[in-house]
Design a protein around this motif. Structure first.
Motif, PDB file in Angstrom:
ATOM      1  N   TYR A 204      61.470  36.217  41.265  1.00  0.00           N
ATOM      2  CA  TYR A 204      60.730  36.414  40.004  1.00  0.00           C
ATOM      3  C   TYR A 204      61.149  35.367  38.981  1.00  0.00           C
ATOM      4  O   TYR A 204      62.201  34.734  39.098  1.00  0.00           O
ATOM      5  CB  TYR A 204      60.978  37.831  39.461  1.00  0.00           C
ATOM      6  CG  TYR A 204      62.425  38.141  39.185  1.00  0.00           C
ATOM      7  CD1 TYR A 204      63.003  37.851  37.951  1.00  0.00           C
ATOM      8  CD2 TYR A 204      63.237  38.713  40.164  1.00  0.00           C
ATOM      9  CE1 TYR A 204      64.338  38.115  37.706  1.00  0.00           C
ATOM     10  CE2 TYR A 204      64.574  38.985  39.934  1.00  0.00           C
ATOM     11  CZ  TYR A 204      65.118  38.679  38.704  1.00  0.00           C
ATOM     12  OH  TYR A 204      66.445  38.932  38.455  1.00  0.00           O
TER      13      TYR A 204
ATOM     14  N   ASP B 253      58.881  39.405  33.852  1.00  0.00           N
ATOM     15  CA  ASP B 253      58.565  40.647  34.557  1.00  0.00           C
ATOM     16  C   ASP B 253      59.082  40.594  36.001  1.00  0.00           C
ATOM     17  O   ASP B 253      58.573  39.826  36.821  1.00  0.00           O
ATOM     18  CB  ASP B 253      57.038  40.830  34.543  1.00  0.00           C
ATOM     19  CG  ASP B 253      56.610  42.154  35.144  1.00  0.00           C
ATOM     20  OD1 ASP B 253      57.487  42.856  35.705  1.00  0.00           O
ATOM     21  OD2 ASP B 253      55.417  42.485  35.056  1.00  0.00           O
ATOM     22  N   LYS B 254      60.074  41.446  36.309  1.00  0.00           N
ATOM     23  CA  LYS B 254      60.696  41.417  37.640  1.00  0.00           C
ATOM     24  C   LYS B 254      59.787  41.987  38.722  1.00  0.00           C
ATOM     25  O   LYS B 254      60.132  41.986  39.894  1.00  0.00           O
ATOM     26  CB  LYS B 254      62.019  42.191  37.619  1.00  0.00           C
ATOM     27  CG  LYS B 254      63.096  41.503  36.824  1.00  0.00           C
ATOM     28  CD  LYS B 254      64.438  42.168  37.030  1.00  0.00           C
ATOM     29  CE  LYS B 254      65.477  41.482  36.170  1.00  0.00           C
ATOM     30  NZ  LYS B 254      66.772  42.097  36.195  1.00  0.00           N
ATOM     31  N   LYS B 255      58.610  42.502  38.289  1.00  0.00           N
ATOM     32  CA  LYS B 255      57.679  43.047  39.289  1.00  0.00           C
ATOM     33  C   LYS B 255      56.770  41.943  39.831  1.00  0.00           C
ATOM     34  O   LYS B 255      56.137  42.121  40.877  1.00  0.00           O
ATOM     35  CB  LYS B 255      56.842  44.164  38.667  1.00  0.00           C
ATOM     36  CG  LYS B 255      57.679  45.388  38.352  1.00  0.00           C
ATOM     37  CD  LYS B 255      56.842  46.657  38.415  1.00  0.00           C
ATOM     38  CE  LYS B 255      57.698  47.897  38.288  1.00  0.00           C
ATOM     39  NZ  LYS B 255      58.359  48.002  36.969  1.00  0.00           N
ATOM     40  N   VAL B 256      56.656  40.837  39.125  1.00  0.00           N
ATOM     41  CA  VAL B 256      55.829  39.715  39.627  1.00  0.00           C
ATOM     42  C   VAL B 256      56.732  38.833  40.485  1.00  0.00           C
ATOM     43  O   VAL B 256      57.511  38.022  39.982  1.00  0.00           O
ATOM     44  CB  VAL B 256      55.214  38.898  38.469  1.00  0.00           C
ATOM     45  CG1 VAL B 256      54.304  37.811  39.018  1.00  0.00           C
ATOM     46  CG2 VAL B 256      54.464  39.799  37.510  1.00  0.00           C
ATOM     47  N   ILE B 257      56.637  39.068  41.784  1.00  0.00           N
ATOM     48  CA  ILE B 257      57.540  38.370  42.712  1.00  0.00           C
ATOM     49  C   ILE B 257      56.718  37.670  43.798  1.00  0.00           C
ATOM     50  O   ILE B 257      55.547  38.001  44.016  1.00  0.00           O
ATOM     51  CB  ILE B 257      58.524  39.370  43.402  1.00  0.00           C
ATOM     52  CG1 ILE B 257      57.745  40.502  44.101  1.00  0.00           C
ATOM     53  CG2 ILE B 257      59.525  39.901  42.403  1.00  0.00           C
ATOM     54  CD1 ILE B 257      58.601  41.396  44.976  1.00  0.00           C
TER      55      ILE B 257
ATOM     56  N   LYS C  84      55.647  37.036  47.588  1.00  0.00           N
ATOM     57  CA  LYS C  84      55.447  38.061  48.626  1.00  0.00           C
ATOM     58  C   LYS C  84      55.409  37.400  50.007  1.00  0.00           C
ATOM     59  O   LYS C  84      54.947  36.257  50.140  1.00  0.00           O
ATOM     60  CB  LYS C  84      54.108  38.777  48.401  1.00  0.00           C
ATOM     61  CG  LYS C  84      53.981  39.458  47.048  1.00  0.00           C
ATOM     62  CD  LYS C  84      54.244  40.943  47.177  1.00  0.00           C
ATOM     63  CE  LYS C  84      54.250  41.676  45.865  1.00  0.00           C
ATOM     64  NZ  LYS C  84      52.987  41.729  45.165  1.00  0.00           N
TER      65      LYS C  84
ATOM     66  N   HIS D 167      66.548  41.285  44.448  1.00  0.00           N
ATOM     67  CA  HIS D 167      65.657  42.140  43.654  1.00  0.00           C
ATOM     68  C   HIS D 167      64.841  43.066  44.562  1.00  0.00           C
ATOM     69  O   HIS D 167      64.796  42.853  45.787  1.00  0.00           O
ATOM     70  CB  HIS D 167      64.696  41.255  42.843  1.00  0.00           C
ATOM     71  CG  HIS D 167      63.922  40.308  43.720  1.00  0.00           C
ATOM     72  ND1 HIS D 167      64.480  39.158  44.233  1.00  0.00           N
ATOM     73  CD2 HIS D 167      62.656  40.346  44.208  1.00  0.00           C
ATOM     74  CE1 HIS D 167      63.587  38.535  44.984  1.00  0.00           C
ATOM     75  NE2 HIS D 167      62.474  39.245  44.987  1.00  0.00           N
ATOM     76  N   GLU D 168      64.148  44.027  43.962  1.00  0.00           N
ATOM     77  CA  GLU D 168      63.287  44.927  44.723  1.00  0.00           C
ATOM     78  C   GLU D 168      62.185  44.108  45.425  1.00  0.00           C
ATOM     79  O   GLU D 168      61.502  43.311  44.767  1.00  0.00           O
ATOM     80  CB  GLU D 168      62.658  45.944  43.759  1.00  0.00           C
ATOM     81  CG  GLU D 168      62.302  47.234  44.443  1.00  0.00           C
ATOM     82  CD  GLU D 168      61.674  48.205  43.461  1.00  0.00           C
ATOM     83  OE1 GLU D 168      62.167  48.322  42.320  1.00  0.00           O
ATOM     84  OE2 GLU D 168      60.669  48.828  43.864  1.00  0.00           O
ATOM     85  N   GLY D 169      62.059  44.259  46.715  1.00  0.00           N
ATOM     86  CA  GLY D 169      61.055  43.497  47.474  1.00  0.00           C
ATOM     87  C   GLY D 169      61.640  42.230  48.093  1.00  0.00           C
ATOM     88  O   GLY D 169      61.041  41.620  48.973  1.00  0.00           O
TER      89      GLY D 169
END
Ligand SMILES: C[S@@+](CC[C@H](N)C(=O)[O-])C[C@H]1O[C@@H](n2cnc3c(N)ncnc32)[C@H](O)[C@@H]1O
Length: 188
Positions: free
Chosen positions: A103, A108-112, A114, A143-145
């Motif tokens: 990220y 935003d740590k959710k935009v990673i 994939k 991080h998550e993912g």
């Protein structure tokens, strides 16, 4: 000396990219690698710099303006769509590429990144990569993912035919807290 991860990722590209080539920053973020690549290929070369986040494109544009750089195309799109930006009729060769996975720092740590899009981009690049060219992936996976992406990339990279590619893994195995490591793919 054992070089740190980011320094070694640049060292690998310095040793394989030539002035005047087309190179790819697959995840431009704040533009640090874009700036590095743009200096490496010089005014006759070109960098395609991708990011899916508007903030990353804005930050990278600012980095480039502050450094007087004009040999970069900033592309607000996924690196999975790389083939749409290569000139088919000219059969373009890629001199090298870098991915910094994960990220955008302080964002935003959710935009990673994939696994599917990263692997699609690697496969597109590999087809157009010059002989002895390198695709360098800096794999952040704490991080998550991140674990899923790390595993998918390793699984994919390990399967690359050794007659056609050298695949290197470089990292510090005694560091705690999921340290990043490098996967470098060299086309023979
Ligand atoms: C670790 S940061 C990159 C840091 C950057 N190399 C630098 O020097 O600042 C990862 C970046 O990948 C971007 N990203 C995530 N998925 C992407 C995709 N499919 N295509 C292009 N960029 C993507 C994120 O928006 C984020 O900016």
């Amino acid at each position: 000396m054992l070089e740190g991860i980011l320094k070694f990722s640049h060292h690998l590209l310095e040793s394989s990219v030539c002035e005047g080539e087309l190179v790819i920053d697959a995840t431009c973020g704040n533009g640090n690698d874009t700036l590095f690549l743009s200096k490496l290929v010089g005014k006759n070369g070109h960098v395609l710099a991708f990011d899916i986040q508007e903030k990353a494109i804005v930050n990278t544009r600012e980095t480039l303006i502050n450094n007087g750089i004009s040999n970069v195309s900033l592309i607000h799109d996924s690196h999975a769509n790389l083939k749409d930006y290569l000139l088919k009729e000219e059969n373009q060769t890629i001199g090298g590429a870098i991915f910094n996975l994960g990220y955008l720092p302080r964002s935003d740590k959710k935009v990673i990144t994939k696994p599917e899009s990263t692997i699609t981009a690697i496969d597109t690049m590999i087809n157009s990569l010059k002989q002895n060219g390198l695709i360098v992936l800096v794999v952040y996976h704490g991080h998550e993912g991140g674990k899923e992406e790390k595993e998918a990339i390793l699984k994919h990279a390990i399967k690359l035919d050794q007659k056609e590619y050298n695949v290197l893994q470089y990292g510090f195995i005694n560091q705690k807290n999921n340290p990043p490591f490098i996967i470098a793919i060299q086309k023979k």
